[in-house]
Design an enzyme around this catalytic site. Structure first.
Site, PDB file in Angstrom:
ATOM      1  N   ASP A 177       0.838  -1.190   0.000  1.00 19.20           N
ATOM      2  CA  ASP A 177       0.000   0.000   0.000  1.00 19.20           C
ATOM      3  C   ASP A 177       0.886   1.258   0.000  1.00 19.20           C
ATOM      4  O   ASP A 177       1.842   1.344  -0.769  1.00 19.20           O
ATOM      5  CB  ASP A 177      -0.973  -0.046   1.183  1.00 19.20           C
ATOM      6  CG  ASP A 177      -2.049   1.020   1.132  1.00 19.20           C
ATOM      7  OD1 ASP A 177      -3.035   0.840   0.397  1.00 19.20           O
ATOM      8  OD2 ASP A 177      -1.907   2.037   1.829  1.00 19.20           O
ATOM      9  N   TRP A 178       0.602   2.237   0.875  1.00 10.32           N
ATOM     10  CA  TRP A 178       1.427   3.449   0.912  1.00 10.32           C
ATOM     11  C   TRP A 178       2.862   3.158   1.348  1.00 10.32           C
ATOM     12  O   TRP A 178       3.765   3.946   1.061  1.00 10.32           O
ATOM     13  CB  TRP A 178       0.798   4.493   1.834  1.00 10.32           C
ATOM     14  CG  TRP A 178      -0.007   5.504   1.074  1.00 10.32           C
ATOM     15  CD1 TRP A 178      -1.365   5.543   0.933  1.00 10.32           C
ATOM     16  CD2 TRP A 178       0.498   6.615   0.327  1.00 10.32           C
ATOM     17  NE1 TRP A 178      -1.737   6.608   0.152  1.00 10.32           N
ATOM     18  CE2 TRP A 178      -0.615   7.275  -0.236  1.00 10.32           C
ATOM     19  CE3 TRP A 178       1.767   7.110   0.067  1.00 10.32           C
ATOM     20  CZ2 TRP A 178      -0.487   8.425  -1.028  1.00 10.32           C
ATOM     21  CZ3 TRP A 178       1.896   8.246  -0.728  1.00 10.32           C
ATOM     22  CH2 TRP A 178       0.783   8.887  -1.263  1.00 10.32           C
TER      23      TRP A 178
ATOM     24  N   TRP B  50     -13.147   4.346  -3.106  1.00 11.33           N
ATOM     25  CA  TRP B  50     -12.508   4.430  -1.790  1.00 11.33           C
ATOM     26  C   TRP B  50     -12.157   5.874  -1.454  1.00 11.33           C
ATOM     27  O   TRP B  50     -12.437   6.353  -0.350  1.00 11.33           O
ATOM     28  CB  TRP B  50     -11.272   3.542  -1.780  1.00 11.33           C
ATOM     29  CG  TRP B  50     -10.245   3.842  -0.735  1.00 11.33           C
ATOM     30  CD1 TRP B  50      -8.952   4.182  -0.943  1.00 11.33           C
ATOM     31  CD2 TRP B  50     -10.414   3.801   0.687  1.00 11.33           C
ATOM     32  NE1 TRP B  50      -8.303   4.369   0.251  1.00 11.33           N
ATOM     33  CE2 TRP B  50      -9.170   4.148   1.281  1.00 11.33           C
ATOM     34  CE3 TRP B  50     -11.489   3.524   1.523  1.00 11.33           C
ATOM     35  CZ2 TRP B  50      -8.972   4.216   2.648  1.00 11.33           C
ATOM     36  CZ3 TRP B  50     -11.305   3.590   2.905  1.00 11.33           C
ATOM     37  CH2 TRP B  50     -10.057   3.929   3.450  1.00 11.33           C
TER      38      TRP B  50
ATOM     39  N   ASP C 267      -7.663  -8.601  -3.575  1.00 10.75           N
ATOM     40  CA  ASP C 267      -7.601  -7.140  -3.525  1.00 10.75           C
ATOM     41  C   ASP C 267      -8.283  -6.571  -4.768  1.00 10.75           C
ATOM     42  O   ASP C 267      -7.828  -6.807  -5.888  1.00 10.75           O
ATOM     43  CB  ASP C 267      -6.138  -6.704  -3.460  1.00 10.75           C
ATOM     44  CG  ASP C 267      -5.959  -5.206  -3.241  1.00 10.75           C
ATOM     45  OD1 ASP C 267      -6.911  -4.444  -3.501  1.00 10.75           O
ATOM     46  OD2 ASP C 267      -4.866  -4.809  -2.813  1.00 10.75           O
TER      47      ASP C 267
ATOM     48  N   HIS D  73      -6.314  -7.069   0.394  1.00  7.98           N
ATOM     49  CA  HIS D  73      -5.381  -5.950   0.246  1.00  7.98           C
ATOM     50  C   HIS D  73      -4.315  -5.969   1.336  1.00  7.98           C
ATOM     51  O   HIS D  73      -3.132  -5.781   1.052  1.00  7.98           O
ATOM     52  CB  HIS D  73      -6.161  -4.642   0.289  1.00  7.98           C
ATOM     53  CG  HIS D  73      -5.303  -3.418   0.219  1.00  7.98           C
ATOM     54  ND1 HIS D  73      -4.526  -3.114  -0.877  1.00  7.98           N
ATOM     55  CD2 HIS D  73      -5.088  -2.423   1.126  1.00  7.98           C
ATOM     56  CE1 HIS D  73      -3.870  -1.980  -0.652  1.00  7.98           C
ATOM     57  NE2 HIS D  73      -4.194  -1.541   0.548  1.00  7.98           N
TER      58      HIS D  73
END
Length: 304
Positions: free
Chosen positions: A128-129, A168, A254, A283
């Site tokens: 992710d980030w 999202w 995901d 995810h």
């Protein structure tokens, strides 16, 4: 509510009592250049020298707790594990103004942290980030990074991220008080009540959630956004200059950063082998992380 310098909040320590499968002592640094007075939390376990380092970077809206199923495997292999919380997340301080959080606010903090820790022989572990930021770091420190373990993430290069991500982003924009633990539970059905509470722990109230509100807004989905040039430079690095070892795992359930996005990333990363597919993984694939960590350690030849 504990208020700190620079108009930020500090989550009370009692919120982190009795976390499941999380016995690691907290470590803090509060004088990183450019971030003086903001306290950054990190886990630091294993040998302090002479061992490879697994640098584990979380994403949105999680914190280093996400790596609790992978850290023991890395430690068992004799490695050092460092897992920081980004500002606005976990045990780190939380600036209260949404506008404080920018791509380079986070990236420069991460660079200052790596320089302070002065780590070498580093395996970047990201999702992710943790990847949107972390994947831009090795090009600045090519002598420090030797391995990559990448999961369900991407680089921000100014392209649309698809309808799932747009939904999202819109949800966060219109639901500023969203339930972090509830979100994690919906995305990760394997969580129990104690684990859900652990993901809620950093956020006693909505005042603490500026960081989680901002991350979706910062994803570089159009070419004029901050950090696109950095993402493009990182893409060139991974395609042309990366000479380390790589391991990829994909949470196949995901809907946003699943197989299509990760196969594209695999093609970008020089010499990235066939990914490990986690059929039931979503995810937050670290929640299925023990076999991923074991396979990565085996791939890197670090198993004892």
């Amino acid at each position: 509510m504990v208020e700190t310098q620079l108009n930020s909040l500090r989550t009370p320590v009692e919120r982190f009592a009795d976390l499941p499968d999380w016995s690691y002592d907290p470590n803090y640094v509060d004088d990183l250049p450019g971030y003086e007075g903001l306290r950054v939390h990190y886990v630091d376990e294993g040998p302090r020298s002479g061992a490879p380092v697994f640098l584990c970077l979380h994403g949105e809206p999680s914190w280093s707790f996400l790596y609790r199923k992978m850290i023991p495997v890395f430690l068992q292999a004799g490695a050092r594990v460092i897992a920081p919380d980004f500002l606005g997340f976990g045990r780190s301080d939380k600036p209260v103004e949404d506008a404080t959080y920018t791509f380079h606010f986070h990236r420069n903090m991460l660079k200052a942290f790596i320089e302070r820790m002065d780590i070498e022989d580093v395996c970047l572990v990201c999702q992710d980030w943790g990847g949107l930021l972390g994947l831009t770091i090795p090009m600045d420190y090519p002598d420090r990074f030797t391995r990559l373990l990448v999961m369900n993430t991407g680089l921000g290069v100014g392209r649309p991220a698809g309808a799932g991500f747009d939904a999202w982003r819109n949800y966060v924009a219109t639901t500023p008080n969203f339930d972090v633990g509830g979100l994690m539970a919906r995305a990760t059905p394997v969580l129990n009540e104690a684990e859900i509470a652990a993901y809620n722990a950093p956020f006693p109230s909505d005042d603490y959630k500026a960081g989680v509100r901002r991350f979706p807004m910062l994803v570089q989905t159009s070419p004029e956004m901050e950090g696109v040039d950095t993402g493009l430079a990182a893409a060139r690095f991974w395609k042309e200059d990366w000479s380390g070892e790589s391991f990829m795992a994909i949470g196949m359930q995901d809907p946003v950063l699943g197989p299509p996005a990760m196969r594209s990333l695999q093609r970008l990363i020089r010499n990235c082998p066939e990914p490990m597919e986690i059929a039931n993984g979503g995810h937050f694939v670290q929640e299925w992380g023990e076999p991923i960590a074991r396979a990565a350690v085996e791939r890197f030849g670090l198993n004892r």
